[in-house]
Design a protein around this motif. Structure first.
Motif, PDB file in Angstrom:
ATOM      1  N   HIS C  90       0.828  -1.200   0.000  1.00 27.62           N
ATOM      2  CA  HIS C  90       0.000   0.000   0.000  1.00 27.62           C
ATOM      3  C   HIS C  90       0.863   1.252   0.000  1.00 27.62           C
ATOM      4  N   HIS C  91       1.835   1.277   0.865  1.00 22.62           N
ATOM      5  CA  HIS C  91       2.688   2.469   0.979  1.00 22.62           C
ATOM      6  C   HIS C  91       3.380   2.756  -0.351  1.00 22.62           C
ATOM      7  N   LEU C  92       3.985   1.737  -0.910  1.00 20.94           N
ATOM      8  CA  LEU C  92       4.753   1.963  -2.132  1.00 20.94           C
ATOM      9  C   LEU C  92       3.853   2.277  -3.312  1.00 20.94           C
ATOM     10  N   PHE C  93       2.765   1.549  -3.466  1.00 19.54           N
ATOM     11  CA  PHE C  93       1.925   1.769  -4.650  1.00 19.54           C
ATOM     12  C   PHE C  93       1.077   3.027  -4.540  1.00 19.54           C
ATOM     13  N   TYR C  94       0.803   3.424  -3.315  1.00 19.56           N
ATOM     14  CA  TYR C  94       0.066   4.671  -3.187  1.00 19.56           C
ATOM     15  C   TYR C  94       0.859   5.809  -3.837  1.00 19.56           C
ATOM     16  N   TYR C  95       2.144   5.830  -3.548  1.00 20.90           N
ATOM     17  CA  TYR C  95       2.973   6.877  -4.153  1.00 20.90           C
ATOM     18  C   TYR C  95       3.270   6.576  -5.609  1.00 20.90           C
ATOM     19  N   TYR C  96       3.435   5.301  -5.894  1.00 22.24           N
ATOM     20  CA  TYR C  96       3.700   4.948  -7.293  1.00 22.24           C
ATOM     21  C   TYR C  96       2.543   5.393  -8.187  1.00 22.24           C
ATOM     22  N   ASP C  97       1.335   5.142  -7.722  1.00 19.44           N
ATOM     23  CA  ASP C  97       0.162   5.511  -8.523  1.00 19.44           C
ATOM     24  C   ASP C  97      -0.007   7.019  -8.656  1.00 19.44           C
ATOM     25  N   ARG C  98       0.565   7.742  -7.723  1.00 22.96           N
ATOM     26  CA  ARG C  98       0.398   9.209  -7.742  1.00 22.96           C
ATOM     27  C   ARG C  98       1.692   9.938  -8.101  1.00 22.96           C
ATOM     28  N   LYS C  99       2.603   9.233  -8.680  1.00 21.83           N
ATOM     29  CA  LYS C  99       3.913   9.869  -8.838  1.00 21.83           C
ATOM     30  C   LYS C  99       3.859  11.128  -9.684  1.00 21.83           C
ATOM     31  N   GLN C 100       2.883  11.219 -10.581  1.00 22.08           N
ATOM     32  CA  GLN C 100       2.762  12.456 -11.356  1.00 22.08           C
ATOM     33  C   GLN C 100       2.469  13.654 -10.459  1.00 22.08           C
ATOM     34  N   HIS C 101       1.671  13.386  -9.447  1.00 21.27           N
ATOM     35  CA  HIS C 101       1.201  14.499  -8.629  1.00 21.27           C
ATOM     36  C   HIS C 101       2.070  14.763  -7.413  1.00 21.27           C
ATOM     37  N   THR C 102       2.989  13.904  -7.177  1.00 24.82           N
ATOM     38  CA  THR C 102       3.732  14.075  -5.935  1.00 24.82           C
ATOM     39  C   THR C 102       5.223  14.041  -6.189  1.00 24.82           C
ATOM     40  N   LYS C 103       5.570  14.505  -7.376  1.00 24.11           N
ATOM     41  CA  LYS C 103       6.976  14.478  -7.742  1.00 24.11           C
ATOM     42  C   LYS C 103       7.845  15.077  -6.638  1.00 24.11           C
ATOM     43  N   LEU C 104       7.395  16.154  -6.103  1.00 29.02           N
ATOM     44  CA  LEU C 104       8.180  16.775  -5.025  1.00 29.02           C
ATOM     45  C   LEU C 104       7.445  16.696  -3.694  1.00 29.02           C
ATOM     46  N   PHE C 105       6.343  16.034  -3.755  1.00 31.76           N
ATOM     47  CA  PHE C 105       5.442  15.908  -2.610  1.00 31.76           C
ATOM     48  C   PHE C 105       5.165  17.240  -1.926  1.00 31.76           C
ATOM     49  N   PHE C 106       4.575  17.162  -0.828  1.00 29.42           N
ATOM     50  CA  PHE C 106       4.101  18.396  -0.213  1.00 29.42           C
ATOM     51  C   PHE C 106       5.200  19.209   0.427  1.00 29.42           C
ATOM     52  N   ARG C 107       5.129  20.479   0.143  1.00 30.91           N
ATOM     53  CA  ARG C 107       5.913  21.446   0.893  1.00 30.91           C
ATOM     54  C   ARG C 107       4.899  22.356   1.539  1.00 30.91           C
TER      55      ARG C 107
END
Lengths: 200, 200, 200, 200
Positions: C90-107
């Motif tokens: 879950h942890h890995l694929f959650y970010y994998y699936d959203r990698k377009q939107h979280t390239k730099l993640f939240f600041r």
DNA sequence: CATGAATGAGATTTCATTCAT
DNA sequence: TATGAATGAAATCTCATTCAT
């Protein structure tokens, strides 16, 4: 609607024209422009990207107006002498009519290539307009002639900017003088022995 | 020592001349002047009160040199046509010889009254020098004539600043052209029916 | 109507999620959010009090979705190893699936106490969820264990964000690796003499 | 002499470290940095080109110190378990010792590619240092292992930042815990039937 | 509900000038 | 005289937020 938004655009240009014209680019502050235009500082940036673009827009509007009016006046005149007189009149009275706003006239930011390009182009267009008249008259060196005429006029206009008591009659006198000198030369007014005169 | 300090004064003026001349007043930084002159920033202030005074000093030296050279050349010439040719040559070659340093020529601080006063005075002196020549020739409107001649020359010089491939021959051609046009007028080169021509 | 307004609320959140996620809080402009959402700037303020609250709402929706999905997946699995694998996946694929939107993640804005509080609470909830699994397995230090496992996963996910060619297989490999390392430790893969090993 | 100029450079870095570290990049104002450093605003710009470069310099100094200290400590230790313990200790105590300054730690400007590049490089160097230790121990997947270990430590450190009453003993306990878990795995602490365990 | 033109506080950065050495 | 590190006033420009329509 269109006029409402246009009004703000125009009032910024007007304010900037007055300030840039009388104080120069660097001496004019964006806050002064805003104040003069009766709006907030940030509003200017809704209409112009930055100070240089505002200056450019002011310059363009002024130059275009100058050329457009000149073309109109030239179109209404069809003999050569008349056209030369129109040019002289236009040059001198354009500045005479705006003497409040152009006391020191433009001092531009030096390193803006777009502005330099625009000014170069303006001068060329003005020169072309005068050349066209001269070519119709059969001139052999129309470009140098046009430049010379414009130069004479530009210098004769200077006193408008410096002498506060310059009158419209003074302007008209200079305009006539310029046209006469350009056409006839100084020879008649000078004691030049024929033998001395350089070939025309 | 005297000469050493004089050297420093001169090297500051030289550096400032080059920088002000090519980049303008605001674009030139005091630190650049210091670097170019090979001294420290603070040292400039031992010789010049501030940036504006330095600019003024640069301008003065330049203008005085211009006028002094002109007077010398005029003194060596004694006929009218020759003197007019000397003026034209001087104007055009002065700028031609300095084209590296005056690509954009001076952009001055606008709100410095001393500078404005000096420039006005310089123009007057230049005009007076030309007027003197014209008066010797018996001219009736010497001031307007002088202004016109200077204006012609000033415009004809512009292309020096803008066209990098302007040659000394081009300058000489323009100098001759200017003198000829000023004396003889454009009439000969134009098809102007006698009846049309305004009275000279 | 309810659904229409809901749609606008959602489209703002979606737009903000994409922009905040890829550019960060300060780099994202409210005007961009409006444009991306296809509405006017002012409209955002009908749905969210200000930029910080919008950021908060985006964060909440994301975190809640993360936790909700995790709970669902954990509910469908009933042995310990399986659950640990589910967490890693879950942890890995959650970010994998959203990698377009979280390239730099939240600041995030740092000085917003509500947001700090929320993020703290989210981390706690996530930790609790993992702890619950570990407790069912009889763990003695469930909190430190949970934090360690989450930390491993969080670091193993980083390469997703930085390497554009990260594949789903890479994600799966890392997920398996994490579960295996967590359960068995590194000992088997290392040459550690029994005597050296610290007591477990 | 060297130290005098060095002092100002250092005091700016120190001030910026404290402010960036506790408030973040955007929330920290250059005027605050100047005030904290006891100098004038403009002085900062004699030492650092702009705010981003100052941030970069702060980050670099911090990261380099982190890595340098780690290398020193690892050099003084020669068995594998000891080295892993050193890594854990270093990671936790580095933050523990700086908890005042890194309450929220860095929030960087997102769009500065140089900074992103530097951080990426830092993480790689740190990972390499851990990998080297693991390779000496004969690890088969040293990179994933190193990332996992670092991730564990990074998460275990978080409570230092959030819980004001975190003690040095807590840090030591976590450091030991991390090393133990990493080496032995969680299996011993969990009731996992042999058959269930995934292949290590 | 929706709009988007207008606002204006506030931040970064520059650079002429000073002054202790 | 000469230096150049330090100063700090002042200017441009941004952008979250408001409010009349």
């Amino acid at each position: 609607m269109g006029s409402a938004s246009n009004d703000k655009h125009t009032s910024i240009l007007d304010a900037a024209y007055g300030l840039f014209g009388s104080a120069g680019f660097y001496e004019t502050k964006m806050s002064q422009v805003a104040e003069q235009a009766g709006i907030a500082k940030g509003t200017i940036y809704l209409y112009f990207k930055n100070k240089e673009e505002l200056f450019m827009a002011v310059t363009q509007r002024d130059c275009e107006g100058f050329l457009k009016q000149l073309e109109e006046k030239l179109g209404a005149e069809n003999n050569l002498n008349g056209k030369l007189a129109v040019i002289a009149d236009h040059h001198l009275f354009y500045y005479y009519d705006r003497k409040q706003h152009t006391k020191l006239f433009f001092r531009a930011p030096n390193n803006n290539p777009e502005l330099v390009a625009y000014m170069t182009q303006f001068i060329e267009q003005y020169t072309q307009a005068v050349m066209k008249v001269l070519l119709e008259g059969g001139a052999t060196e129309p470009e140098l002639m046009a430049q010379s005429y414009i130069g004479m006029l530009d210098r004769l206009k200077m006193d408008i900017l410096f002498h506060p008591d310059f009158t419209a009659d003074d302007a008209r006198k200079r305009s006539l003088f310029a046209a006469g000198l350009f056409i006839n030369g100084a020879m008649n007014a000078l004691h030049i022995p024929e033998a001395e005169a350089p070939p025309s």
